[in-house]
Design a protein around this motif. Structure first.
Motif, PDB file in Angstrom:
ATOM      1  N   LEU A 189       0.835  -1.194   0.000  1.00 53.67           N
ATOM      2  CA  LEU A 189       0.000   0.000   0.000  1.00 53.67           C
ATOM      3  C   LEU A 189       0.872   1.248   0.000  1.00 53.67           C
ATOM      4  O   LEU A 189       2.092   1.170   0.196  1.00 53.67           O
ATOM      5  CB  LEU A 189      -0.924   0.004   1.217  1.00 53.67           C
ATOM      6  CG  LEU A 189      -1.854  -1.205   1.381  1.00 53.67           C
ATOM      7  CD1 LEU A 189      -2.562  -1.155   2.731  1.00 53.67           C
ATOM      8  CD2 LEU A 189      -2.878  -1.247   0.251  1.00 53.67           C
ATOM      9  N   GLY A 190       0.251   2.392  -0.218  1.00 57.43           N
ATOM     10  CA  GLY A 190       0.929   3.681  -0.142  1.00 57.43           C
ATOM     11  C   GLY A 190       0.000   4.697   0.480  1.00 57.43           C
ATOM     12  O   GLY A 190      -1.217   4.662   0.248  1.00 57.43           O
ATOM     13  N   THR A 191       0.536   5.608   1.258  1.00 52.37           N
ATOM     14  CA  THR A 191      -0.321   6.512   2.024  1.00 52.37           C
ATOM     15  C   THR A 191      -1.054   7.519   1.156  1.00 52.37           C
ATOM     16  O   THR A 191      -2.072   8.074   1.576  1.00 52.37           O
ATOM     17  CB  THR A 191       0.506   7.284   3.071  1.00 52.37           C
ATOM     18  OG1 THR A 191       1.455   8.127   2.400  1.00 52.37           O
ATOM     19  CG2 THR A 191       1.231   6.335   4.003  1.00 52.37           C
ATOM     20  N   GLU A 192      -0.564   7.773  -0.063  1.00 57.05           N
ATOM     21  CA  GLU A 192      -1.181   8.810  -0.893  1.00 57.05           C
ATOM     22  C   GLU A 192      -1.742   8.287  -2.207  1.00 57.05           C
ATOM     23  O   GLU A 192      -2.395   9.039  -2.931  1.00 57.05           O
ATOM     24  CB  GLU A 192      -0.160   9.907  -1.183  1.00 57.05           C
ATOM     25  CG  GLU A 192       0.270  10.659   0.057  1.00 57.05           C
ATOM     26  CD  GLU A 192       1.421  11.607  -0.220  1.00 57.05           C
ATOM     27  OE1 GLU A 192       1.297  12.790   0.143  1.00 57.05           O
ATOM     28  OE2 GLU A 192       2.429  11.179  -0.797  1.00 57.05           O
ATOM     29  N   CYS A 193      -1.517   7.052  -2.529  1.00 56.70           N
ATOM     30  CA  CYS A 193      -2.038   6.505  -3.776  1.00 56.70           C
ATOM     31  C   CYS A 193      -3.560   6.374  -3.677  1.00 56.70           C
ATOM     32  O   CYS A 193      -4.077   5.712  -2.774  1.00 56.70           O
ATOM     33  CB  CYS A 193      -1.414   5.148  -4.067  1.00 56.70           C
ATOM     34  SG  CYS A 193      -2.076   4.345  -5.546  1.00 56.70           S
ATOM     35  N   PRO A 194      -4.327   6.990  -4.585  1.00 47.54           N
ATOM     36  CA  PRO A 194      -5.789   6.942  -4.486  1.00 47.54           C
ATOM     37  C   PRO A 194      -6.347   5.528  -4.490  1.00 47.54           C
ATOM     38  O   PRO A 194      -7.276   5.226  -3.739  1.00 47.54           O
ATOM     39  CB  PRO A 194      -6.244   7.719  -5.730  1.00 47.54           C
ATOM     40  CG  PRO A 194      -5.107   8.608  -6.054  1.00 47.54           C
ATOM     41  CD  PRO A 194      -3.869   7.858  -5.692  1.00 47.54           C
ATOM     42  N   LEU A 195      -5.803   4.640  -5.332  1.00 52.56           N
ATOM     43  CA  LEU A 195      -6.328   3.279  -5.373  1.00 52.56           C
ATOM     44  C   LEU A 195      -5.986   2.518  -4.098  1.00 52.56           C
ATOM     45  O   LEU A 195      -6.759   1.689  -3.627  1.00 52.56           O
ATOM     46  CB  LEU A 195      -5.797   2.533  -6.595  1.00 52.56           C
ATOM     47  CG  LEU A 195      -6.201   3.099  -7.957  1.00 52.56           C
ATOM     48  CD1 LEU A 195      -5.819   2.133  -9.074  1.00 52.56           C
ATOM     49  CD2 LEU A 195      -7.678   3.398  -8.014  1.00 52.56           C
ATOM     50  N   ALA A 196      -4.820   2.798  -3.534  1.00 56.58           N
ATOM     51  CA  ALA A 196      -4.460   2.158  -2.271  1.00 56.58           C
ATOM     52  C   ALA A 196      -5.407   2.596  -1.151  1.00 56.58           C
ATOM     53  O   ALA A 196      -5.772   1.802  -0.279  1.00 56.58           O
ATOM     54  CB  ALA A 196      -3.017   2.486  -1.904  1.00 56.58           C
ATOM     55  N   LYS A 197      -5.810   3.860  -1.166  1.00 62.50           N
ATOM     56  CA  LYS A 197      -6.759   4.340  -0.159  1.00 62.50           C
ATOM     57  C   LYS A 197      -8.089   3.596  -0.267  1.00 62.50           C
ATOM     58  O   LYS A 197      -8.667   3.181   0.741  1.00 62.50           O
ATOM     59  CB  LYS A 197      -6.987   5.838  -0.335  1.00 62.50           C
ATOM     60  CG  LYS A 197      -5.790   6.707  -0.004  1.00 62.50           C
ATOM     61  CD  LYS A 197      -6.111   8.173  -0.272  1.00 62.50           C
ATOM     62  CE  LYS A 197      -4.921   9.070   0.009  1.00 62.50           C
ATOM     63  NZ  LYS A 197      -5.226  10.493  -0.269  1.00 62.50           N
ATOM     64  N   LEU A 198      -8.573   3.439  -1.498  1.00 66.32           N
ATOM     65  CA  LEU A 198      -9.854   2.767  -1.694  1.00 66.32           C
ATOM     66  C   LEU A 198      -9.782   1.294  -1.324  1.00 66.32           C
ATOM     67  O   LEU A 198     -10.662   0.761  -0.646  1.00 66.32           O
ATOM     68  CB  LEU A 198     -10.290   2.926  -3.151  1.00 66.32           C
ATOM     69  CG  LEU A 198     -10.692   4.354  -3.556  1.00 66.32           C
ATOM     70  CD1 LEU A 198     -10.724   4.490  -5.062  1.00 66.32           C
ATOM     71  CD2 LEU A 198     -12.043   4.710  -2.964  1.00 66.32           C
ATOM     72  N   TYR A 199      -8.728   0.624  -1.766  1.00 70.53           N
ATOM     73  CA  TYR A 199      -8.639  -0.811  -1.520  1.00 70.53           C
ATOM     74  C   TYR A 199      -8.231  -1.134  -0.086  1.00 70.53           C
ATOM     75  O   TYR A 199      -8.473  -2.244   0.389  1.00 70.53           O
ATOM     76  CB  TYR A 199      -7.702  -1.460  -2.525  1.00 70.53           C
ATOM     77  CG  TYR A 199      -8.390  -1.727  -3.844  1.00 70.53           C
ATOM     78  CD1 TYR A 199      -9.465  -2.609  -3.922  1.00 70.53           C
ATOM     79  CD2 TYR A 199      -8.002  -1.083  -5.003  1.00 70.53           C
ATOM     80  CE1 TYR A 199     -10.122  -2.852  -5.106  1.00 70.53           C
ATOM     81  CE2 TYR A 199      -8.645  -1.317  -6.209  1.00 70.53           C
ATOM     82  CZ  TYR A 199      -9.708  -2.200  -6.253  1.00 70.53           C
ATOM     83  OH  TYR A 199     -10.360  -2.440  -7.439  1.00 70.53           O
ATOM     84  N   ALA A 200      -7.628  -0.196   0.616  1.00 68.82           N
ATOM     85  CA  ALA A 200      -7.349  -0.431   2.033  1.00 68.82           C
ATOM     86  C   ALA A 200      -8.648  -0.656   2.799  1.00 68.82           C
ATOM     87  O   ALA A 200      -8.719  -1.502   3.701  1.00 68.82           O
ATOM     88  CB  ALA A 200      -6.580   0.751   2.622  1.00 68.82           C
ATOM     89  N   VAL A 201      -9.702   0.083   2.441  1.00 75.35           N
ATOM     90  CA  VAL A 201     -11.011  -0.092   3.077  1.00 75.35           C
ATOM     91  C   VAL A 201     -11.538  -1.496   2.791  1.00 75.35           C
ATOM     92  O   VAL A 201     -12.080  -2.170   3.672  1.00 75.35           O
ATOM     93  CB  VAL A 201     -11.997   0.974   2.555  1.00 75.35           C
ATOM     94  CG1 VAL A 201     -13.380   0.760   3.148  1.00 75.35           C
ATOM     95  CG2 VAL A 201     -11.492   2.372   2.874  1.00 75.35           C
ATOM     96  N   ARG A 202     -11.364  -1.950   1.554  1.00 73.61           N
ATOM     97  CA  ARG A 202     -11.847  -3.285   1.187  1.00 73.61           C
ATOM     98  C   ARG A 202     -11.037  -4.370   1.887  1.00 73.61           C
ATOM     99  O   ARG A 202     -11.587  -5.381   2.333  1.00 73.61           O
ATOM    100  CB  ARG A 202     -11.759  -3.449  -0.331  1.00 73.61           C
ATOM    101  CG  ARG A 202     -12.504  -4.645  -0.857  1.00 73.61           C
ATOM    102  CD  ARG A 202     -13.028  -4.375  -2.248  1.00 73.61           C
ATOM    103  NE  ARG A 202     -13.921  -3.234  -2.270  1.00 73.61           N
ATOM    104  CZ  ARG A 202     -14.423  -2.707  -3.385  1.00 73.61           C
ATOM    105  NH1 ARG A 202     -14.118  -3.226  -4.554  1.00 73.61           N
ATOM    106  NH2 ARG A 202     -15.237  -1.675  -3.328  1.00 73.61           N
ATOM    107  N   LEU A 203      -9.739  -4.172   2.005  1.00 73.06           N
ATOM    108  CA  LEU A 203      -8.894  -5.144   2.704  1.00 73.06           C
ATOM    109  C   LEU A 203      -9.273  -5.215   4.180  1.00 73.06           C
ATOM    110  O   LEU A 203      -9.246  -6.293   4.789  1.00 73.06           O
ATOM    111  CB  LEU A 203      -7.424  -4.770   2.535  1.00 73.06           C
ATOM    112  CG  LEU A 203      -6.837  -4.984   1.135  1.00 73.06           C
ATOM    113  CD1 LEU A 203      -5.491  -4.282   1.004  1.00 73.06           C
ATOM    114  CD2 LEU A 203      -6.690  -6.475   0.828  1.00 73.06           C
ATOM    115  N   GLN A 204      -9.614  -4.071   4.771  1.00 72.53           N
ATOM    116  CA  GLN A 204     -10.041  -4.071   6.169  1.00 72.53           C
ATOM    117  C   GLN A 204     -11.308  -4.893   6.348  1.00 72.53           C
ATOM    118  O   GLN A 204     -11.436  -5.662   7.306  1.00 72.53           O
ATOM    119  CB  GLN A 204     -10.264  -2.629   6.638  1.00 72.53           C
ATOM    120  CG  GLN A 204     -10.869  -2.489   8.020  1.00 72.53           C
ATOM    121  CD  GLN A 204      -9.977  -3.038   9.117  1.00 72.53           C
ATOM    122  OE1 GLN A 204      -8.755  -3.090   8.974  1.00 72.53           O
ATOM    123  NE2 GLN A 204     -10.582  -3.462  10.222  1.00 72.53           N
TER     124      GLN A 204
END
Length: 653
Positions: free
Chosen positions: A70-85
């Motif tokens: 993941l990355g703290t500022e990548c937009p797709l990482a932000k979205l998929y972090a929610v899904r991974l949670q």
């Protein structure tokens, strides 16, 4: 003129690009060693953002391990972090553990901690200093996931699913790749699709720097970014990260080179062969080459003691003075969810105007720039439907990066008495829940000082049906006739996610005024001519659009369906807005040019309405076929009073 230049939605992509020539490979193109499926994970020994040291032995009780980069500022990482949670919570009791890995050089432990808090993440998140784990697994993007079985052998790698990508977002995934791989492993079967392509931001690795490089951040790169990028890529603007500090920019060097090379940044889609535009966003070939060379050299800093000052931020309104009228776009703050697709929101406001007002300048100001994809404001007679009829009264628009410039002296737009305001707002989730309440500000001017009316009209086609799977479906439209002494100021093409290309031309000569060979719904740009173009009275604009309803169009929500006109993004529109300067002087022979223009627009509205109701296409309507709310209009247009309205009567009355 209002310069409308649109930024891509954060949920749809990390960036978008400009024209560029492929000059030489960037470091991002160099292959990263990719482990074969079945490779064993032998070591994790990394610090978590809460201070704990995480090692592979800490996961002995877990049957399957999902390592997510993941990355703290990548937009797709932000979205998929929610899904991974969400997956972490639902699958923990089945022995599946998620671990987030941050390998970007520019993601500090403080940044990581803030990211985890904002996204409400409870699974372990570690800092991969030096990118050792990323190198060992061959990870290249954020987000990218690796699934290991109970023997810690690699069984799946790639994307989480296919809902979000660079330049597109779907209502729902077509395939839940990660979840399906885990379910198959839990069922004791082989993973049916063990490898997919990860889409997202390039991991910003620390690389060897060429100490004698001719191109450095301090020498050339900071100035290029200030000229072309910083107005959006700065704190408080819609861009997902800032490009104002060396260490931050260096971490994005490979990604910057990629988006420029792929012509996604800066966002400009007009073919340079047709027209010259005041708001063109183009990098020169020399500037592009400097960016490529800098990334290739490892992003050297150079002299940081005398960096150029970023352009000043606009505080408050960009209008030439405080607005005379201010309206909330929505009566209450609108709640934007953390993820998913948000359908267009429509809001109505009654400005309570008992007389015509003349607008010197207008601005739509987002309340929360991080989630506002675009706003369009229309001034229409009360009771108009929001689709085609609303589109007739275009007033002003907002897109990220828009800058307000007053119209020339003596020019103004008219809002008729009794109008209501309709706002169309497109929101894009960013991985955390947010709220927005945007505003419209209007500066008025005394009618006596107005010499030219700014008129917005369009070539519009509502009668089309795009067949399933058709990759090149043409649709054309012709505008109302030009009034006398009119000049063309700017053009604003509008389609939805199946839009492929768009072209404006003068009908009598076929001269192309604007060509968009690769239309991008994510960037609703208004193309402002460098010099207003005089138009011949009675001539017209012809617009030609092409739609792609095939599966190859990644934006396409359903290539199996026939697509017709509609308000939402899964429907389609074909509107060629354009903006005219029309003199208000009256000659002795008849109505003013503005009055002739309004008559032409009203005629076009009548005909479009007639065609929608005329189901059998015989060119005749009875009162019984007409909706009750249009009965008075029917009676007014039925010239001979025979109870049958012909298309000729609708056109001439």
């Amino acid at each position: 003129m209002m310069k409308l230049q649109k930024r891509i939605p954060l949920s749809a992509a990390c960036f978008a690009l400009l024209l560029g020539s492929l000059v030489q490979p960037s470091p991002a193109d160099e292959p990263v060693a990719s482990p074969a499926l079945g490779k064993r994970l032998t070591r994790i020994d990394l610090d978590g953002h809460r201070g704990r040291r995480w090692q592979l032995e800490d996961f002995q009780q877990d049957s399957h391990l999902v390592v997510a980069f993941l990355g703290t500022e990548c937009p797709l990482a932000k979205l998929y972090a929610v899904r991974l949670q969400s997956m972490h919570k639902t699958l923990a009791d089945k022995g599946v553990r998620v671990i987030g890995v941050m390998s970007n050089r520019h993601d500090s432990l403080l940044d990581i901690s803030a990211f985890a808090q904002r996204q409400s993440l409870t699974f372990p998140i570690v800092k991969d200093a030096g990118g050792r784990l990323a190198d060992d697994l061959g990870a290249t993007r954020t987000p990218e996931v690796f699934v290991f079985d109970d023997q810690r052998r690699l069984r799946y790698r790639g994307r989480v699913d296919d809902q979000y990508g660079i330049g597109y977002v779907r209502d729902n995934p077509r395939r839940n790749d990660l979840r399906e791989a885990i379910d198959e492993l839990l069922a004791g079967t082989e993973v049916s699709v063990p490898r997919t392509e990860a889409v997202g931001c390039i991991i910003g690795r620390k690389k060897d720097v060429q100490t004698d490089a001719a191109v450095t951040y301090g020498g050339q790169i900071a100035a290029i970014l200030n000229r072309h990028c910083v107005e959006c890529h700065r704190e408080g603007e819609i861009a997902p990260f800032a490009l104002t500090e060396y260490e931050e920019v260096a971490g994005w060097a490979d990604m910057i080179a990629e988006v420029v090379r792929d012509q996604r940044m800066p966002p400009w889609h007009a073919d340079p062969e047709h027209g010259k535009f005041a708001n063109a966003r183009r990098l020169s070939d020399e500037e592009k080459q400097l960016l490529y060379d800098w990334a290739q050299a490892g992003a050297p800093a150079g002299d940081l003691s005398n960096l150029p000052v970023p352009p000043a931020k606009v505080a408050g309104w960009q209008l030439p003075r405080q607005p005379d009228l201010v309206f909330n776009v929505s009566s209450q703050p609108f709640e934007v969810p953390a993820e998913g697709a948000v359908r267009y929101q429509y809001f109505r406001v009654d400005p309570k105007l008992d007389h015509d007002v003349w607008v010197e300048a207008a601005e739509l100001k987002p309340g929360n720039r991080s989630v506002v994809h675009h706003i369009l404001a229309f001034a229409v007679p009360k009771g108009q439907r929001r689709g085609l009829d609303g589109a007739r009264g275009f007033l002003v628009g907002y897109v990220p990066g828009a800058r307000v410039e007053p119209w020339p002296a003596g020019h103004a737009k008219r809002i008729p008495a009794g109008s209501e305001l309709i706002f169309q707002v497109h929101y894009t989730p960013i991985g955390t829940a947010a709220t927005d309440q945007s505003e419209l500000g209007i500066c008025l001017v005394d009618e006596a000082t107005v010499t030219h009316e700014i008129v917005t009209t369009s070539a519009v086609q509502t009668r089309f049906a795009i067949p399933p799977g058709d990759a090149d479906h043409p649709v054309a439209a012709v505008s109302p006739e030009f009034p006398a002494d009119a000049k063309l100021l700017s053009m604003s093409p509008h389609m939805h996610v199946r839009g492929k290309s768009f072209e404006y031309a003068i009908k009598s000569t076929s001269e192309v005024l604007l060509s968009i060979p690769h239309y991008d719904f994510n960037w609703q740009t208004t193309y402002v001519l460098k010099q207003p173009l005089p138009l011949e009275a009675g001539d017209r604009i012809e617009c030609r659009a092409v739609f792609d309803n095939s599966a190859a169009n990644l934006n396409n929500p359903d290539p199996s369906k026939t697509v017709k006109w509609g308000d939402q993004t899964w429907d389609e529109m074909m509107i060629g807005y354009y903006h005219l300067s029309v003199p208000r002087d009256r000659d002795d022979s008849g109505p003013t040019t503005a009055e002739r223009r309004r008559a032409a627009v009203e005629r076009a509205v009548r005909l479009a309405t007639f065609d929608r109701i005329d189901r059998d296409k015989d060119g005749k309507l009875t009162k019984a076929q007409t909706p009750r709310k249009l009965h008075k209009v029917f009676d007014d247009l039925d010239a001979d009073g025979d109870g049958v309205l012909t298309r000729q009567e609708a056109e001439t009355q």
